[in-house]
Design a protein around this motif. Structure first.
Motif, PDB file in Angstrom:
ATOM      1  N   GLU A   3      38.294 -27.051  18.585  1.00  0.00           N
ATOM      2  CA  GLU A   3      37.192 -26.191  19.013  1.00  0.00           C
ATOM      3  C   GLU A   3      36.518 -25.544  17.805  1.00  0.00           C
ATOM      4  O   GLU A   3      35.295 -25.505  17.718  1.00  0.00           O
ATOM      5  N   GLY A   4      37.306 -25.064  16.866  1.00  0.00           N
ATOM      6  CA  GLY A   4      36.745 -24.491  15.647  1.00  0.00           C
ATOM      7  C   GLY A   4      35.966 -25.528  14.862  1.00  0.00           C
ATOM      8  O   GLY A   4      34.868 -25.255  14.369  1.00  0.00           O
ATOM      9  N   GLU A   5      36.528 -26.719  14.755  1.00  0.00           N
ATOM     10  CA  GLU A   5      35.837 -27.797  14.050  1.00  0.00           C
ATOM     11  C   GLU A   5      34.479 -28.069  14.691  1.00  0.00           C
ATOM     12  O   GLU A   5      33.463 -28.184  13.996  1.00  0.00           O
ATOM     13  N   ARG A  10      28.591 -27.651  14.565  1.00  0.00           N
ATOM     14  CA  ARG A  10      27.352 -27.222  15.227  1.00  0.00           C
ATOM     15  C   ARG A  10      26.584 -26.248  14.338  1.00  0.00           C
ATOM     16  O   ARG A  10      25.357 -26.344  14.226  1.00  0.00           O
ATOM     17  N   ALA A  11      27.273 -25.328  13.695  1.00  0.00           N
ATOM     18  CA  ALA A  11      26.616 -24.379  12.789  1.00  0.00           C
ATOM     19  C   ALA A  11      25.929 -25.118  11.646  1.00  0.00           C
ATOM     20  O   ALA A  11      24.798 -24.775  11.274  1.00  0.00           O
ATOM     21  N   ILE A  12      26.581 -26.147  11.111  1.00  0.00           N
ATOM     22  CA  ILE A  12      25.986 -26.938  10.030  1.00  0.00           C
ATOM     23  C   ILE A  12      24.783 -27.713  10.536  1.00  0.00           C
ATOM     24  O   ILE A  12      23.762 -27.838   9.847  1.00  0.00           O
ATOM     25  N   GLU A  13      24.877 -28.224  11.742  1.00  0.00           N
ATOM     26  CA  GLU A  13      23.753 -28.936  12.355  1.00  0.00           C
ATOM     27  C   GLU A  13      22.546 -28.007  12.471  1.00  0.00           C
ATOM     28  O   GLU A  13      21.418 -28.394  12.180  1.00  0.00           O
ATOM     29  N   LEU A  14      22.785 -26.759  12.888  1.00  0.00           N
ATOM     30  CA  LEU A  14      21.706 -25.786  13.046  1.00  0.00           C
ATOM     31  C   LEU A  14      21.169 -25.289  11.712  1.00  0.00           C
ATOM     32  O   LEU A  14      19.975 -24.990  11.589  1.00  0.00           O
ATOM     33  N   ASP A  15      22.053 -25.173  10.719  1.00  0.00           N
ATOM     34  CA  ASP A  15      21.645 -24.672   9.397  1.00  0.00           C
ATOM     35  C   ASP A  15      22.461 -25.381   8.321  1.00  0.00           C
ATOM     36  O   ASP A  15      23.514 -24.898   7.912  1.00  0.00           O
ATOM     37  N   GLY A  17      22.226 -25.484   5.290  1.00  0.00           N
ATOM     38  CA  GLY A  17      22.397 -24.703   4.076  1.00  0.00           C
ATOM     39  C   GLY A  17      23.356 -23.534   4.218  1.00  0.00           C
ATOM     40  O   GLY A  17      23.498 -22.729   3.295  1.00  0.00           O
ATOM     41  N   PHE A  18      24.032 -23.422   5.357  1.00  0.00           N
ATOM     42  CA  PHE A  18      24.966 -22.328   5.619  1.00  0.00           C
ATOM     43  C   PHE A  18      26.295 -22.668   4.931  1.00  0.00           C
ATOM     44  O   PHE A  18      27.147 -23.363   5.481  1.00  0.00           O
ATOM     45  N   ALA A  19      26.455 -22.156   3.718  1.00  0.00           N
ATOM     46  CA  ALA A  19      27.601 -22.507   2.879  1.00  0.00           C
ATOM     47  C   ALA A  19      28.927 -22.188   3.553  1.00  0.00           C
ATOM     48  O   ALA A  19      29.860 -23.004   3.522  1.00  0.00           O
ATOM     49  N   ARG A  20      29.046 -21.025   4.168  1.00  0.00           N
ATOM     50  CA  ARG A  20      30.321 -20.613   4.752  1.00  0.00           C
ATOM     51  C   ARG A  20      30.729 -21.550   5.894  1.00  0.00           C
ATOM     52  O   ARG A  20      31.911 -21.787   6.096  1.00  0.00           O
ATOM     53  N   ALA A  21      29.772 -22.105   6.614  1.00  0.00           N
ATOM     54  CA  ALA A  21      30.116 -23.054   7.682  1.00  0.00           C
ATOM     55  C   ALA A  21      30.730 -24.318   7.097  1.00  0.00           C
ATOM     56  O   ALA A  21      31.710 -24.852   7.637  1.00  0.00           O
ATOM     57  N   HIS A  22      30.189 -24.790   5.979  1.00  0.00           N
ATOM     58  CA  HIS A  22      30.771 -25.959   5.305  1.00  0.00           C
ATOM     59  C   HIS A  22      32.190 -25.639   4.822  1.00  0.00           C
ATOM     60  O   HIS A  22      33.112 -26.452   4.982  1.00  0.00           O
ATOM     61  N   GLY A  23      32.361 -24.451   4.234  1.00  0.00           N
ATOM     62  CA  GLY A  23      33.676 -24.046   3.753  1.00  0.00           C
ATOM     63  C   GLY A  23      34.683 -23.893   4.878  1.00  0.00           C
ATOM     64  O   GLY A  23      35.838 -24.314   4.765  1.00  0.00           O
ATOM     65  N   ALA A  24      34.241 -23.298   5.978  1.00  0.00           N
ATOM     66  CA  ALA A  24      35.145 -23.103   7.123  1.00  0.00           C
ATOM     67  C   ALA A  24      35.512 -24.450   7.751  1.00  0.00           C
ATOM     68  O   ALA A  24      36.671 -24.655   8.142  1.00  0.00           O
ATOM     69  N   LEU A  25      34.561 -25.363   7.838  1.00  0.00           N
ATOM     70  CA  LEU A  25      34.873 -26.699   8.347  1.00  0.00           C
ATOM     71  C   LEU A  25      35.888 -27.377   7.433  1.00  0.00           C
ATOM     72  O   LEU A  25      36.861 -27.983   7.912  1.00  0.00           O
TER      73      LEU A  25
END
Length: 172
Positions: A3-5, A10-15, A17-25
């Motif tokens: 679910e987190g993945e 989805r956050a990366i798909e929406l943005d 350039g959202f660095a923290r989403a890439h890091g969290a993934l």
């Protein structure tokens, strides 16, 4: 984890350039590497490397992103690069217990157990009720095994198993 993945994807798909989403993934993928079947680990680890590199390229001042990239390098046995990234994460945020823990683990895995104990101890001081406390203690136990300090290893192994949410590996 799935679910987190999905949420981070989805956050990366929406943005993108959202660095923290890439890091969290990347962090979720790294955790999946630990618990997945052996044949799927290499692909997860490679994707974690790509995502953590993306995170750091987008924001190289985010200590979490540097920590995840350092951990991925450690999992690839690229200890020098892992340690350098983890030391940078600690420099950016000296209160980030997970970075101290990751740095300690990497030093222990790379044959620098005595130094690693110092970093793991710092993580314990910073976050004495950490959700990963069992792993903190188990890692310290492993360091003492490496140093042939078996009484200390047994002590920290017992501590690791007494934490309410203890993982399975400290029992080993």
């Amino acid at each position: 984890m799935k679910e987190g993945e999905a949420m981070f994807r989805r956050a990366i798909e929406l943005d993108p350039g959202f660095a923290r989403a890439h890091g969290a993934l990347a962090y979720v993928l790294l955790q999946e590497t630990v618990v997945s079947e052996r044949e799927g680990r290499a692909a997860l680890l490679e994707e974690a490397l790509r995502e953590s590199r993306s995170a750091v390229s987008l924001d190289n001042q985010d200590c979490m992103n540097l920590c995840v990239l350092g951990r991925v390098h450690a999992f690839h046995h690229d200890y020098d690069e892992g340690i350098a990234l983890l030391e940078e994460a600690v420099r950016l945020n000296p209160s980030f217990a997970q970075a101290h823990f990751a740095l300690g683990c990497t030093k222990i895995w790379s044959g620098r157990a005595r130094e690693g104990i110092v970093d793991v101890e710092r993580a314990l001081q910073l976050s004495p009720r950490d959700p990963h406390l069992s792993s903190f203690y188990a890692t310290r136990a492993f360091a003492h095994i490496c140093l042939e300090e078996y009484a200390e290893a047994a002590d920290y192994g017992r501590r690791a198993t007494r934490v309410p949410n203890a993982k399975a590996w400290p029992y080993l």
